[in-house]
Design a protein around this motif. Structure first.
Motif, mmCIF file in Angstrom:
data_model
loop_
_atom_site.group_PDB
_atom_site.id
_atom_site.type_symbol
_atom_site.label_atom_id
_atom_site.label_comp_id
_atom_site.label_asym_id
_atom_site.label_seq_id
_atom_site.Cartn_x
_atom_site.Cartn_y
_atom_site.Cartn_z
ATOM 1 N N ASP A 181 0.826 -1.211 0.000
ATOM 2 C CA ASP A 181 0.000 0.000 0.000
ATOM 3 C C ASP A 181 0.859 1.259 0.000
ATOM 4 O O ASP A 181 0.549 2.236 -0.689
ATOM 5 N N ARG A 182 1.934 1.239 0.769
ATOM 6 C CA ARG A 182 2.832 2.397 0.830
ATOM 7 C C ARG A 182 3.513 2.625 -0.515
ATOM 8 O O ARG A 182 3.665 3.760 -0.976
ATOM 9 N N GLU A 183 3.940 1.539 -1.164
ATOM 10 C CA GLU A 183 4.591 1.668 -2.470
ATOM 11 C C GLU A 183 3.621 2.220 -3.507
ATOM 12 O O GLU A 183 4.000 3.046 -4.352
ATOM 13 N N LYS A 184 2.352 1.803 -3.459
ATOM 14 C CA LYS A 184 1.347 2.339 -4.375
ATOM 15 C C LYS A 184 1.148 3.837 -4.146
ATOM 16 O O LYS A 184 1.008 4.616 -5.089
ATOM 17 N N GLU A 185 1.167 4.226 -2.875
ATOM 18 C CA GLU A 185 0.995 5.630 -2.514
ATOM 19 C C GLU A 185 2.147 6.468 -3.056
ATOM 20 O O GLU A 185 1.944 7.552 -3.634
ATOM 21 N N ILE A 186 3.358 5.970 -2.871
ATOM 22 C CA ILE A 186 4.538 6.701 -3.334
ATOM 23 C C ILE A 186 4.611 6.706 -4.861
ATOM 24 O O ILE A 186 5.006 7.708 -5.475
ATOM 25 N N LEU A 187 4.220 5.608 -5.494
ATOM 26 C CA LEU A 187 4.181 5.553 -6.956
ATOM 27 C C LEU A 187 3.340 6.693 -7.510
ATOM 28 O O LEU A 187 3.755 7.409 -8.430
ATOM 29 N N ALA A 188 2.142 6.868 -6.967
ATOM 30 C CA ALA A 188 1.243 7.915 -7.446
ATOM 31 C C ALA A 188 1.845 9.300 -7.260
ATOM 32 O O ALA A 188 1.772 10.154 -8.147
ATOM 33 N N LYS A 189 2.461 9.539 -6.107
ATOM 34 C CA LYS A 189 3.012 10.864 -5.820
ATOM 35 C C LYS A 189 4.241 11.173 -6.679
ATOM 36 O O LYS A 189 4.434 12.303 -7.122
ATOM 37 N N VAL A 190 5.089 10.169 -6.907
ATOM 38 C CA VAL A 190 6.248 10.373 -7.778
ATOM 39 C C VAL A 190 5.772 10.696 -9.192
ATOM 40 O O VAL A 190 6.287 11.605 -9.850
ATOM 41 N N ALA A 191 4.763 9.972 -9.667
ATOM 42 C CA ALA A 191 4.227 10.200 -11.005
ATOM 43 C C ALA A 191 3.616 11.590 -11.142
ATOM 44 O O ALA A 191 3.642 12.193 -12.215
ATOM 45 N N GLN A 192 3.073 12.107 -10.038
ATOM 46 C CA GLN A 192 2.479 13.441 -10.051
ATOM 47 C C GLN A 192 3.523 14.552 -10.018
ATOM 48 O O GLN A 192 3.198 15.727 -10.151
ATOM 49 N N GLY A 193 4.787 14.174 -9.868
ATOM 50 C CA GLY A 193 5.855 15.151 -9.939
ATOM 51 C C GLY A 193 6.417 15.616 -8.613
ATOM 52 O O GLY A 193 7.277 16.503 -8.581
ATOM 53 N N PHE B 196 3.344 4.259 -16.654
ATOM 54 C CA PHE B 196 2.677 3.163 -15.958
ATOM 55 C C PHE B 196 1.519 3.695 -15.120
ATOM 56 O O PHE B 196 0.415 3.143 -15.136
ATOM 57 N N ALA B 197 1.781 4.773 -14.374
ATOM 58 C CA ALA B 197 0.745 5.354 -13.516
ATOM 59 C C ALA B 197 -0.430 5.862 -14.339
ATOM 60 O O ALA B 197 -1.590 5.743 -13.934
ATOM 61 N N LEU B 198 -0.134 6.422 -15.505
ATOM 62 C CA LEU B 198 -1.184 6.928 -16.384
ATOM 63 C C LEU B 198 -2.089 5.788 -16.867
ATOM 64 O O LEU B 198 -3.324 5.902 -16.869
ATOM 65 N N LYS B 199 -1.460 4.667 -17.250
ATOM 66 C CA LYS B 199 -2.235 3.511 -17.702
ATOM 67 C C LYS B 199 -3.113 2.953 -16.594
ATOM 68 O O LYS B 199 -4.209 2.452 -16.845
ATOM 69 N N LYS B 200 -2.624 3.039 -15.354
ATOM 70 C CA LYS B 200 -3.384 2.501 -14.225
ATOM 71 C C LYS B 200 -4.395 3.497 -13.669
ATOM 72 O O LYS B 200 -5.125 3.197 -12.726
ATOM 73 N N GLY B 201 -4.442 4.694 -14.249
ATOM 74 C CA GLY B 201 -5.386 5.698 -13.791
ATOM 75 C C GLY B 201 -5.055 6.247 -12.416
ATOM 76 O O GLY B 201 -5.947 6.562 -11.618
ATOM 77 N N LEU B 202 -3.759 6.398 -12.123
ATOM 78 C CA LEU B 202 -3.336 6.820 -10.775
ATOM 79 C C LEU B 202 -3.076 8.318 -10.655
ATOM 80 O O LEU B 202 -2.803 8.797 -9.563
ATOM 81 N N LEU B 203 -3.135 9.035 -11.766
ATOM 82 C CA LEU B 203 -2.763 10.451 -11.733
ATOM 83 C C LEU B 203 -3.959 11.330 -11.375
ATOM 84 O O LEU B 203 -4.594 11.949 -12.230
#
Length: 218
Positions: free
Chosen positions: A156-168, A207-214
């Motif tokens: 869960d933490r890695e998913k959270e950080i993935l989204a935030k890194v992708a957001q810049g 990757f984040a864009l494809k998963k709809g995380l942005l």
């Protein structure tokens, strides 16, 4: 002509390989190195197509760390691990660090020549036993429902950080938002990128864009 650099801490091994390879019209040994640091320095100036890399070098970087660093500096170079170690731990680590192939020193000369030509052409090469091991592990993962490289493999933490890194957000900004240290953020980021087989931030964003995380905050 395939330009080759031979990396091995034994001079007699380097000499023997040079004689063997230079006997083929389409192969040319353009340089040799006795350790990891020398290999990286020479590769940057000689620009070989293929680096034949020994795993065990007692002085300086070993073959795995040298491969990892060299692939960061020269992504297009093909590294073929040539080793006496028929060990799946070394095999998996070599692939993880970017090697294009893994062949035993006990392999027939014809097999080595074929492997060099394959990796130079952009293909991968694994000796038969290694291929069986990789296939076995892959099948086991499928049976256990734990195929690598999926979003579901992240914590869960890695998913959270993935989204935030992708957001810049920077590592420092993420650390402040989640009330954790920058070092912890870097560790999670490294782990999630490894799990997803991502190399760069643009890869992560795609990757984040494809998963709809942005989902950007207003």
């Amino acid at each position: 002509m395939i330009r080759i650099m031979v990396v091995d801490d034994h001079a007699v091994v380097r000499s023997g390989l040079k004689m063997l390879l230079d006997a083929h019209a389409d192969l040319e040994v353009i340089g040799e190195a006795a350790d990891g640091d020398e290999a990286i320095q020479k590769a940057l100036s000689l620009l070989p197509d293929v680096v034949l890399m020994d795993l065990s070098m007692p002085h300086g970087k070993d073959g795995l760390r040298t491969t990892e660093e060299l692939k960061k500096l020269q992504p297009d170079v093909a590294v073929l691990i040539l080793t006496m170690h028929d060990d799946e731990e070394y095999l998996f680590r070599a692939i993880h660090f970017g090697a294009s192939g893994y062949i035993l020193k006990s392999a027939p000369h014809e097999e080595l020549i074929s492997a060099i030509r394959l990796v130079a052409a952009g293909d991968a090469y694994l000796h038969p036993n290694a291929t069986k091991r990789l296939m076995g592990e892959y099948i086991d993962k499928l049976k256990n429902g734990a195929e690598a490289g999926t979003y579901e493999s992240l914590s869960d933490r890695e998913k959270e950080i993935l989204a935030k890194v992708a957001q810049g957000y920077s590592n420092k900004e993420i650390a402040e938002q989640l009330i954790i240290s920058v070092k912890t953020v870097e560790s999670h980021k490294s782990n999630l990128m490894e799990k997803l087989s991502l190399k760069t931030r643009p890869d992560l964003v795609k990757f984040a864009l494809k998963k709809g995380l942005l989902h950007f905050e207003s």
